[in-house]
Design a protein around this motif. Structure first.
Motif, mmCIF file in Angstrom:
data_model
loop_
_atom_site.group_PDB
_atom_site.id
_atom_site.type_symbol
_atom_site.label_atom_id
_atom_site.label_comp_id
_atom_site.label_asym_id
_atom_site.label_seq_id
_atom_site.Cartn_x
_atom_site.Cartn_y
_atom_site.Cartn_z
ATOM 1 N N GLU A 102 0.832 -1.202 0.000
ATOM 2 C CA GLU A 102 0.000 0.000 0.000
ATOM 3 C C GLU A 102 0.871 1.258 0.000
ATOM 4 O O GLU A 102 0.593 2.221 -0.725
ATOM 5 C CB GLU A 102 -0.921 0.003 1.218
ATOM 6 N N GLU A 103 1.917 1.260 0.823
ATOM 7 C CA GLU A 103 2.823 2.426 0.852
ATOM 8 C C GLU A 103 3.542 2.579 -0.483
ATOM 9 O O GLU A 103 3.758 3.703 -0.952
ATOM 10 C CB GLU A 103 3.835 2.274 1.985
ATOM 11 N N GLU A 141 2.371 1.742 -3.415
ATOM 12 C CA GLU A 141 1.403 2.297 -4.370
ATOM 13 C C GLU A 141 1.207 3.795 -4.125
ATOM 14 O O GLU A 141 1.083 4.566 -5.068
ATOM 15 C CB GLU A 141 0.066 1.561 -4.265
ATOM 16 N N LYS A 142 1.202 4.211 -2.858
ATOM 17 C CA LYS A 142 1.078 5.642 -2.550
ATOM 18 C C LYS A 142 2.283 6.414 -3.089
ATOM 19 O O LYS A 142 2.136 7.496 -3.660
ATOM 20 C CB LYS A 142 0.958 5.850 -1.042
ATOM 21 N N ILE A 143 3.459 5.863 -2.891
ATOM 22 C CA ILE A 143 4.681 6.517 -3.403
ATOM 23 C C ILE A 143 4.636 6.580 -4.922
ATOM 24 O O ILE A 143 4.989 7.601 -5.527
ATOM 25 C CB ILE A 143 5.935 5.773 -2.916
ATOM 26 N N THR A 196 1.987 6.623 -6.923
ATOM 27 C CA THR A 196 1.019 7.637 -7.399
ATOM 28 C C THR A 196 1.520 9.050 -7.111
ATOM 29 O O THR A 196 1.324 9.959 -7.924
ATOM 30 C CB THR A 196 -0.357 7.426 -6.732
ATOM 31 N N PHE A 197 2.217 9.228 -5.991
ATOM 32 C CA PHE A 197 2.791 10.539 -5.695
ATOM 33 C C PHE A 197 3.823 10.936 -6.741
ATOM 34 O O PHE A 197 3.826 12.071 -7.222
ATOM 35 C CB PHE A 197 3.424 10.521 -4.293
#
Length: 106
Positions: A92-93, A95-97, A99-100
């Protein structure tokens, strides 16, 4: 893909400009040496050495021009390309990175 084409095109443009300036310096040296009077042979060594130093100085300036042009005209990498994740993250982290970084590149 587009960035690599731009980088390759910029490199080729700078290469052609440098080659044309090198040819212009060489032609200027040949023209200047054709203006010499060969009857005054005692001064020819001095004149040719002066021409050689001027030619080497022009080549040095071409090298400096090449470095200057590459420094300011070469495409820079995006800020997101410099980030390296060196610690363990969950999916999850990650994927967040991801997308960022995609948002930064836009």
């Amino acid at each position: 893909m587009i960035k690599t084409r731009l980088k390759g095109g910029m490199h080729n443009l700078l290469l052609w400009i440098t080659l044309l300036l090198f040819i212009a310096c060489t032609n200027a040296l040949i023209y200047a040496s054709s203006l010499l009077n060969f009857r005054e042979s005692s001064q020819l060594i001095f004149v040719f050495s002066f021409y050689l130093f001027a030619y080497l100085g022009a080549l040095f300036l071409l090298i400096q021009l090449w470095n200057f042009a590459h420094k300011f005209l070469a495409p820079k990498p995006l800020p997101g390309q410099k980030i390296v994740v060196t610690y363990e993250v969950t999916l999850e982290e990650y994927e967040k990175i991801k997308t960022f970084l995609a948002d930064i590149r836009i």
